[in-house]
Design an enzyme around this catalytic site. Structure first.
Site, PDB file in Angstrom:
ATOM      1  N   THR A 160     -33.983   5.649  -8.565  1.00 26.34           N
ATOM      2  CA  THR A 160     -32.468   5.257  -8.861  1.00 26.34           C
ATOM      3  C   THR A 160     -31.641   6.663  -9.236  1.00 26.34           C
ATOM      4  OG1 THR A 160     -33.003   2.901  -9.613  1.00 26.34           O
ATOM      5  CG2 THR A 160     -30.810   3.817 -10.145  1.00 26.34           C
ATOM      6  N   ASN A 179     -34.247   1.423  -4.907  1.00 25.56           N
ATOM      7  CA  ASN A 179     -35.378   0.844  -5.972  1.00 25.56           C
ATOM      8  C   ASN A 179     -36.723   1.970  -5.820  1.00 25.56           C
ATOM      9  OD1 ASN A 179     -36.350  -0.905  -7.552  1.00 25.56           O
ATOM     10  ND2 ASN A 179     -37.432  -1.955  -6.153  1.00 25.56           N
ATOM     11  N   ARG A 239     -24.099  -4.115  -5.310  1.00 21.88           N
ATOM     12  CA  ARG A 239     -25.654  -4.332  -5.344  1.00 21.88           C
ATOM     13  C   ARG A 239     -26.257  -4.940  -3.935  1.00 21.88           C
ATOM     14  NH1 ARG A 239     -30.536  -3.293  -7.861  1.00 21.88           N
ATOM     15  NH2 ARG A 239     -31.834  -4.959  -8.610  1.00 21.88           N
ATOM     16  N   SER A 289     -30.933  -6.601 -12.122  1.00 24.00           N
ATOM     17  CA  SER A 289     -31.050  -4.883 -12.075  1.00 24.00           C
ATOM     18  C   SER A 289     -31.063  -4.812 -13.628  1.00 24.00           C
ATOM     19  CB  SER A 289     -29.613  -4.494 -11.218  1.00 24.00           C
ATOM     20  OG  SER A 289     -29.578  -2.973 -11.484  1.00 24.00           O
TER      21      SER A 289
HETATM   22  N1  GLY Z   1     -33.962  -1.067  -8.654  1.00 27.51           N
HETATM   23  C1  GLY Z   1     -33.632  -0.791 -10.271  1.00 27.51           C
HETATM   24  C2  GLY Z   1     -32.711  -1.693 -10.856  1.00 27.51           C
HETATM   25  O1  GLY Z   1     -31.663  -2.112 -10.233  1.00 27.51           O
HETATM   26  O2  GLY Z   1     -32.794  -1.860 -12.041  1.00 27.51           O
END
Ligand code: GLY
Length: 613
Positions: free
Chosen positions: A422, A442, A148, A493
């Site tokens: 995503t 995102n 992440r 997330s």
């Molecule tokens: N950016 C979408 C998520 O990580 O849930």
């Protein structure tokens, strides 16, 4: 991860030297990150070496499909499945997987190669400028890799607020300040060097070829580009790179090809410490917050995967900083606890939707309150998925309960799920290993900022933090103190790459894009598969809906199968508002039936399920 030693660095260029590079059979021996001498020496040699690497790559990519790999790291174990298989969001990724398996690669090699390929052929979501999560099952053991993005060190809690304390619209979504430190390349590097069988440069070769030679743009990609371009107009350099993304065009990305070639030649840390890092830092200078130090310090993290027993299966899924694994387990367990209420209800009938919505209210209330980056906030994971806790939660649910969260501010009436971009892919190999990978920029094409000279877009993942208490992000979800902006923190997330095991063997690999829709989508598909015994294609094609506490009493429906007619009237009579959305997931899954993998791609997208002998 840290700087490669000169020996390791040289080995990256040496097609026959993998055994030396990976002395322990897995990871390259790396020097401490504080001693950059070897890296600097290596960089001196790199100008010449990159040219050599580029021509090496050309040779490699040219002959890639036909050339099986002679020097895979370990002897191949006995096959556990009839074949390998993938479910991926585009056909280029499926072709890449086929090449990798033909070359003797395993599921992890294929996953890493797919990930880099999608960074070229699916540039609105596939990425090297974003981040994600990988759930793995390798040699009978579960793993979870968190790559992440992180907030830059100069990020501050109120960085998206004006002097009056109001959120500045769009600042966390478009442009330089929306960008968090990317994690994808570090993640792929970690996964491949730990579990891959092929050489690193081999798994990048298909992506480099697509970037160099081009791929044919389809109408959908152009549509997505056109939509994104409107939002970026005049604010970023997006058009300078992507204006030619038009239907039928063979789209070439020479700068991206060079970036990928550098990464192939120098290893994953090149992105964080080499020329690519310099280009990112230059792009950010004076506009965004990310510095070279942020990049040098970025690390992907191996975490304990979240696991729970359900319905005779072992669920292996994403822990925090995802809310998705916890939410998925909560939903599945609460639905099981409510079996008497669900018995006899038709799938997606009005009382069925109402009960599911009540479950979802509880899940999103917990998400909002308790979840964030586990490295800076103690998320009470065990308590949240505890059987007794969930049994108590369902006691609150009655068929007649009217939904609502009156004390919480409503979400954006025009919540923008179509902005959520995503992508997910699922892989199994014939040895019984599996990879479930979800990664993201995102928004579509992320922040719209392209790294000049690098040719790739950067994410807008900073929007997944809470910009201000009670103000929803682009997915319409709010979060709390657990998810405020702080240096180096990972934003909360919803990505939920998941693997189901039966008696220690992979039974299902599943995931989807969709931001907050991710967990409700996976839940619905799993329910269709296991509670309604649908075949995979039907389980994917069935109508889906979404509810998430905020906006109150709102059920989102999808264009693919809208809620209308009597069902719509019944839900409205119950007090629900029905709201259309343009997107409700693009699930890529593989179910294993005995020893036969059955890949299935969501009919809502252009995905491909392919069995690979
Ligand atoms: N950016 C979408 C998520 O990580 O849930």
């Amino acid at each position: 991860m840290s700087f490669p030693t000169l020996r390791a660095f040289r080995a990256l260029f040496d097609a026959d030297d993998r055994a030396c590079f990976c002395a322990d059979g897995h990871a390259p021996a790396l020097a401490d990150s504080r001693s950059n001498v070897s890296w600097r020496s290596a960089r001196l040699a790199r100008a010449a070496s990159v040219a050599a690497a580029l021509s090496l790559t050309a040779v490699l990519t040219a002959g890639f499909v036909a050339a099986p790999v002679a020097d895979a790291k370990t002897p191949q174990p006995k096959a556990a499945l009839d074949a390998s298989a993938v479910a991926v969001p585009d056909r280029y990724a499926a072709d890449t997987a086929q090449q990798i398996f033909a070359a003797g690669g395993n599921a992890v090699d294929a996953a890493v190669a797919i990930s880099f390929t999608l960074a070229v052929t699916y540039p609105d979501a596939g990425n090297i400028g974003g981040g994600g999560f990988m759930t793995l099952y390798v040699d009978g053991k579960p793993y979870f890799l968190d790559y992440r993005e992180t907030a830059p060190q100069r990020a501050t809690r109120d960085m998206y607020l004006d002097e009056k304390g109001n959120v500045i619209p769009g600042l966390s979504l478009v442009g330089h300040r929306a960008v968090a430190v990317p994690g994808t390349v570090a993640g792929m590097w970690e996964a491949q060097k730990r579990f891959g069988k092929l050489k690193w440069k081999q798994v990048l070769a298909p992506a480099i070829k697509y970037a160099t030679d081009g791929f044919t743009v389809d109408a959908w990609l152009q549509q997505r580009r056109d939509l994104a371009a409107k939002g970026f107009a005049g604010k970023t350099n997006f058009d300078a790179y992507f204006s030619n993304l038009k239907t039928g065009v063979v789209f070439r990305q020479p700068e991206l090809a060079q970036t990928l070639s550098r990464i192939a030649a120098d290893g994953g840390r090149e992105f964080y410490e080499g020329q690519t890092a310099d280009l990112i830092a230059k792009q950010m200078y004076g506009h965004g917050l990310i510095t070279k130090t942020d990049l040098v310090q970025y690390k992907a993290v191996w975490r304990q995967p979240l696991a729970a027993d359900w319905n005779g299966y072992r669920i292996v899924t994403a822990p925090p900083p995802s809310s998705g694994g916890i939410g998925l387990i909560q939903m599945l367990k609460m639905k099981a606890d409510l079996k008497p209420q669900f018995d006899g209800l038709a799938l997606n009938s009005e009382p069925y939707i109402h009960l599911i919505a009540q479950i979802e209210d509880r899940v999103f209330a917990d998400r909002q309150q308790y979840m964030g980056d586990p490295d800076s906030y103690r998320v009470p994971v065990d308590r949240l998925i505890d059987d007794a806790y969930l049994a108590k939660r369902v006691e609150e649910i009655t068929p007649d309960e009217v939904l609502g969260a009156a004390s919480v501010k409503p979400g954006l009436g025009d919540s923008m799920p179509e902005k959520a971009q995503t992508t997910h892919f699922s892989v199994v190999d014939k040895w019984g290993n599996a990879v479930s990978n979800t990664y993201t920029l995102n928004g579509p094409f992320g922040s719209g900022v392209v790294v000049d000279g690098g040719g790739f877009v950067l994410n807008d993942e900073m929007d997944d933090f809470e910009a201000k208490a009670g103000v929803p992000n682009q997915s319409g979800v709010t979060s709390g103190d657990a998810n405020t902006i702080a240096p180096n923190r990972r934003p909360l997330s919803s990505m939920t790459p998941t693997i189901l095991l039966k008696d220690g063997k992979v039974s299902l690999v599943i995931g989807t894009p969709g931001a907050s829709r991710i967990l409700t989508t996976i839940f619905q598909v799993m329910t269709n598969l296991y509670d309604f015994n649908m075949p995979p294609a039907d389980a994917l094609a069935a109508m889906r809906f979404h509810h998430q506490l905020l906006p109150q009493k709102t059920i989102y429906y999808e264009p693919y199968q809208p809620i209308d007619g009597d069902l719509a009237a019944q839900l409205k009579a119950r007090g629900y508002t029905l709201q259309g959305q343009t997107f409700n997931g693009d699930v890529q899954m593989i179910r294993i039936d005995g020893t036969t993998p059955q890949p299935a791609a969501d009919p809502r997208g252009a995905g491909v399920g392919r069995v690979i002998q």
